[in-house]
Design a protein around this motif. Structure first.
Motif, mmCIF file in Angstrom:
data_model
loop_
_atom_site.group_PDB
_atom_site.id
_atom_site.type_symbol
_atom_site.label_atom_id
_atom_site.label_comp_id
_atom_site.label_asym_id
_atom_site.label_seq_id
_atom_site.Cartn_x
_atom_site.Cartn_y
_atom_site.Cartn_z
ATOM 1 N N ASN A 218 34.144 35.405 37.461
ATOM 2 C CA ASN A 218 34.677 36.186 38.654
ATOM 3 C C ASN A 218 33.814 37.668 38.948
ATOM 4 O OD1 ASN A 218 37.382 34.682 39.565
ATOM 5 N ND2 ASN A 218 37.220 34.732 37.369
ATOM 6 N N ARG A 219 33.046 38.174 37.981
ATOM 7 C CA ARG A 219 32.541 39.412 37.969
ATOM 8 C C ARG A 219 31.143 39.514 37.940
ATOM 9 N NH1 ARG A 219 36.711 39.976 40.186
ATOM 10 N NH2 ARG A 219 38.330 41.344 40.061
ATOM 11 N N ALA A 220 30.482 38.491 37.378
ATOM 12 C CA ALA A 220 29.123 38.563 37.140
ATOM 13 C C ALA A 220 28.046 38.971 38.067
ATOM 14 C CB ALA A 220 28.592 37.205 36.285
ATOM 15 N N VAL A 221 28.323 38.091 39.295
ATOM 16 C CA VAL A 221 27.421 38.223 40.563
ATOM 17 C C VAL A 221 27.725 39.601 41.238
ATOM 18 C CG1 VAL A 221 27.176 37.189 42.936
ATOM 19 C CG2 VAL A 221 27.479 35.848 40.984
ATOM 20 N N THR A 222 28.979 39.964 41.053
ATOM 21 C CA THR A 222 29.163 41.386 42.099
ATOM 22 C C THR A 222 28.684 42.549 40.981
ATOM 23 O OG1 THR A 222 31.324 41.299 40.912
ATOM 24 C CG2 THR A 222 31.033 40.686 43.153
ATOM 25 N N MET A 223 28.885 42.407 39.768
ATOM 26 C CA MET A 223 28.162 43.254 38.745
ATOM 27 C C MET A 223 26.580 43.313 38.828
ATOM 28 S SD MET A 223 30.298 42.444 35.241
ATOM 29 C CE MET A 223 29.729 43.326 34.222
ATOM 30 N N SER A 224 26.186 42.352 39.055
ATOM 31 C CA SER A 224 24.686 42.360 39.253
ATOM 32 C C SER A 224 24.127 42.942 40.738
ATOM 33 C CB SER A 224 23.896 40.938 39.140
ATOM 34 O OG SER A 224 24.199 40.294 40.439
ATOM 35 N N GLU A 225 25.126 42.697 41.310
ATOM 36 C CA GLU A 225 24.958 43.641 43.081
ATOM 37 C C GLU A 225 25.584 44.906 42.969
ATOM 38 O OE1 GLU A 225 26.923 40.700 45.361
ATOM 39 O OE2 GLU A 225 24.751 39.394 45.335
ATOM 40 N N ASN A 226 25.863 45.489 41.881
ATOM 41 C CA ASN A 226 26.369 46.933 41.807
ATOM 42 C C ASN A 226 27.688 47.103 42.690
ATOM 43 O OD1 ASN A 226 24.428 47.805 39.902
ATOM 44 N ND2 ASN A 226 22.945 48.009 41.483
ATOM 45 N N GLU A 227 28.414 45.913 42.810
ATOM 46 C CA GLU A 227 29.748 46.180 43.222
ATOM 47 C C GLU A 227 30.916 46.254 42.438
ATOM 48 O OE1 GLU A 227 29.958 42.928 46.540
ATOM 49 O OE2 GLU A 227 28.091 43.443 47.215
ATOM 50 N N TYR A 228 32.032 47.009 42.605
ATOM 51 C CA TYR A 228 32.827 47.213 41.470
ATOM 52 C C TYR A 228 34.255 47.565 41.985
ATOM 53 C CZ TYR A 228 28.330 48.121 39.025
ATOM 54 O OH TYR A 228 27.055 47.838 38.582
ATOM 55 N N ASP A 229 34.605 47.407 43.194
ATOM 56 C CA ASP A 229 35.668 47.775 43.756
ATOM 57 C C ASP A 229 36.814 46.433 43.943
ATOM 58 O OD1 ASP A 229 37.619 49.109 44.908
ATOM 59 O OD2 ASP A 229 36.724 49.725 46.778
ATOM 60 N N PHE A 230 37.341 46.223 42.818
ATOM 61 C CA PHE A 230 38.084 44.841 42.999
ATOM 62 C C PHE A 230 39.342 44.953 42.301
ATOM 63 C CE2 PHE A 230 33.585 43.679 42.992
ATOM 64 C CZ PHE A 230 33.556 43.030 44.384
ATOM 65 N N GLY A 231 40.001 46.064 42.366
ATOM 66 C CA GLY A 231 41.580 45.882 41.832
ATOM 67 C C GLY A 231 41.747 46.906 40.564
ATOM 68 N N PHE A 232 41.812 46.343 39.395
ATOM 69 C CA PHE A 232 42.137 47.094 38.259
ATOM 70 C C PHE A 232 41.510 48.337 37.985
ATOM 71 C CE2 PHE A 232 43.115 47.590 33.702
ATOM 72 C CZ PHE A 232 44.594 47.822 33.607
ATOM 73 N N ALA A 233 41.782 49.522 38.420
ATOM 74 C CA ALA A 233 41.144 50.816 38.174
ATOM 75 C C ALA A 233 40.870 51.058 36.760
ATOM 76 C CB ALA A 233 41.654 51.684 39.027
ATOM 77 N N ILE A 234 39.494 51.642 36.232
ATOM 78 C CA ILE A 234 39.676 51.958 35.162
ATOM 79 C C ILE A 234 40.515 53.215 34.666
ATOM 80 C CG2 ILE A 234 37.017 51.321 35.212
ATOM 81 C CD1 ILE A 234 36.103 54.238 35.164
ATOM 82 N N ASP A 235 40.892 53.913 35.567
ATOM 83 C CA ASP A 235 42.209 54.810 35.178
ATOM 84 C C ASP A 235 42.914 54.110 34.410
ATOM 85 O OD1 ASP A 235 41.309 57.376 36.245
ATOM 86 O OD2 ASP A 235 42.270 57.183 38.088
ATOM 87 N N TRP A 236 43.363 52.850 34.834
ATOM 88 C CA TRP A 236 44.488 52.434 33.936
ATOM 89 C C TRP A 236 43.890 51.344 32.603
ATOM 90 C CZ3 TRP A 236 48.583 54.083 35.613
ATOM 91 C CH2 TRP A 236 48.868 54.131 36.825
ATOM 92 N N MET A 237 42.868 51.279 32.681
ATOM 93 C CA MET A 237 42.040 50.617 31.608
ATOM 94 C C MET A 237 41.925 51.584 30.228
ATOM 95 S SD MET A 237 41.145 47.924 30.171
ATOM 96 C CE MET A 237 40.221 46.734 29.433
ATOM 97 N N ILE A 238 41.566 52.970 30.780
ATOM 98 C CA ILE A 238 41.414 54.288 29.865
ATOM 99 C C ILE A 238 42.765 54.252 29.192
ATOM 100 C CG2 ILE A 238 41.105 56.723 29.889
ATOM 101 C CD1 ILE A 238 39.257 56.414 31.972
ATOM 102 N N LYS A 239 43.941 54.379 29.901
ATOM 103 C CA LYS A 239 45.250 54.224 29.347
ATOM 104 C C LYS A 239 45.477 53.097 28.398
ATOM 105 C CE LYS A 239 48.672 52.134 31.089
ATOM 106 N NZ LYS A 239 49.357 51.400 31.655
ATOM 107 N N ASP A 240 45.246 52.127 28.891
ATOM 108 C CA ASP A 240 45.381 50.753 27.775
ATOM 109 C C ASP A 240 44.611 51.098 26.749
ATOM 110 O OD1 ASP A 240 47.343 50.127 30.000
ATOM 111 O OD2 ASP A 240 45.846 48.319 30.482
ATOM 112 N N LEU A 241 43.548 51.179 26.704
ATOM 113 C CA LEU A 241 42.299 51.335 25.599
ATOM 114 C C LEU A 241 42.951 52.376 24.542
ATOM 115 C CD1 LEU A 241 39.002 50.290 26.805
ATOM 116 C CD2 LEU A 241 40.467 48.798 25.750
#
Length: 291
Positions: A218-241
């Motif tokens: 779900n993310r490899a192709v968009t990552m290779s195209e430098n597209e990263y705007d798909f929902g679960f914001a890293i603000d929340w991942m910082i909290k979770d980690l």
């Protein structure tokens, strides 16, 4: 069964909607009341303007908000749900929080004769919209059994992980695994790009083998195209980690890769990428690899 839902973000909004489709009598509350009204219009449920109105007649109260402090505000504060819930009702927290908060809520619920279960979810916005979330539960077996009709409305799988708090600890493991998959995928993509491989063709080749993952598909192709705007914001991942690292510290564990990923997300957020989704880790890995 009367069900109340508190918190209508990208997850809660569709989750509460699935409950109405399953025939539950649903009342919702959101701190931004216009969002609750929008939900009521879309799903023919009931929107109210206070937590008290939302929960006072409910058999089950479901919660999905932002962080530990948001949960406390909605549950144990003077205007929180536990002050108004009826004896014998159930409080379920779908928010990803610390395990210690779950234990705190369980004790507070017991004092007012309310049952409690921590039940963080995985599957992201698309999982919530499609009703196929994975639900990781902490609490008693009888309560877990009782809640199955509710969980089935928006979950593909619900698993009892153990006592209160174990649902949150299972979610921590989930987030660690996501972080690890993204770091490995990011490094693999760098080599693939530098080697001149066609990324879409590569993903089609690898996705059904041992290296395959949801992140790859779900993310490899968009990552290779430098597209990263798909929902679960890293603000929340910082909290979770952060929860993961705190829990690991309690057990004397040094999770080096998780700490590196946490640090990379903090740096990315400070640079203005805080609302990008977790696949933006690729940017940090690119920078490090090319130094």
């Amino acid at each position: 069964m009367k069900v109340s839902f508190i918190g209508l973000g990208v997850m809660g909004f569709p989750m509460a909607g699935h409950l109405t489709k399953y025939g539950f009598d649903v009342t919702v509350f959101n701190r931004t009341h216009t969002k609750a009204q929008e939900w009521a219009t879309q799903y023919q449920g009931k929107a109210v303007s206070t937590v008290e109105e939302c929960v006072k007649d409910a058999d089950v109260v479901l919660l999905c908000v932002g962080n530990d402090d948001d949960v406390r505000s909605m549950t144990t504060s003077e205007l929180g749900a536990l002050r108004f819930m009826k004896a014998g009702s159930v409080l379920v927290d779908h928010t990803t929080t610390s395990a210690s908060l779950s234990e705190e809520l369980s004790q507070a619920a017991q004092q007012v004769q309310v049952e409690f279960m921590d039940a963080p979810v995985s599957g992201g916005q698309s999982g919530a919209e499609n009703g196929v979330l994975t639900i990781m539960c902490g609490g008693s077996q009888p309560l877990f059994n009782k809640l199955q009709p509710v969980f089935n409305a928006y979950g593909k799988s619900s698993v009892l992980m153990g006592e209160v708090g174990q649902g949150q600890r299972a979610k921590m493991v989930n987030q660690i695994c996501i972080a690890g998959a993204l770091r490995g995928l990011s490094e693999g993509l760098l080599l693939a790009q530098e080697s001149g491989l066609d990324i879409a063709n590569l993903v089609n080749c690898l996705k059904n083998g041992a290296a395959g993952s949801w992140q790859m598909e779900n993310r490899a192709v968009t990552m290779s195209e430098n597209e990263y705007d798909f929902g679960f914001a890293i603000d929340w991942m910082i909290k979770d980690l952060g929860f993961c690292l705190d829990e690991a510290s309690k057990h004397g564990l040094n999770l080096a890769h998780t700490k590196q990923t946490y640090d990379d997300y903090v740096t990315l957020a400070a640079a203005g990428d805080n609302r990008m989704d977790t696949s933006v880790l690729h940017k940090a890995v690119q920078k490090t690899a090319k130094q």
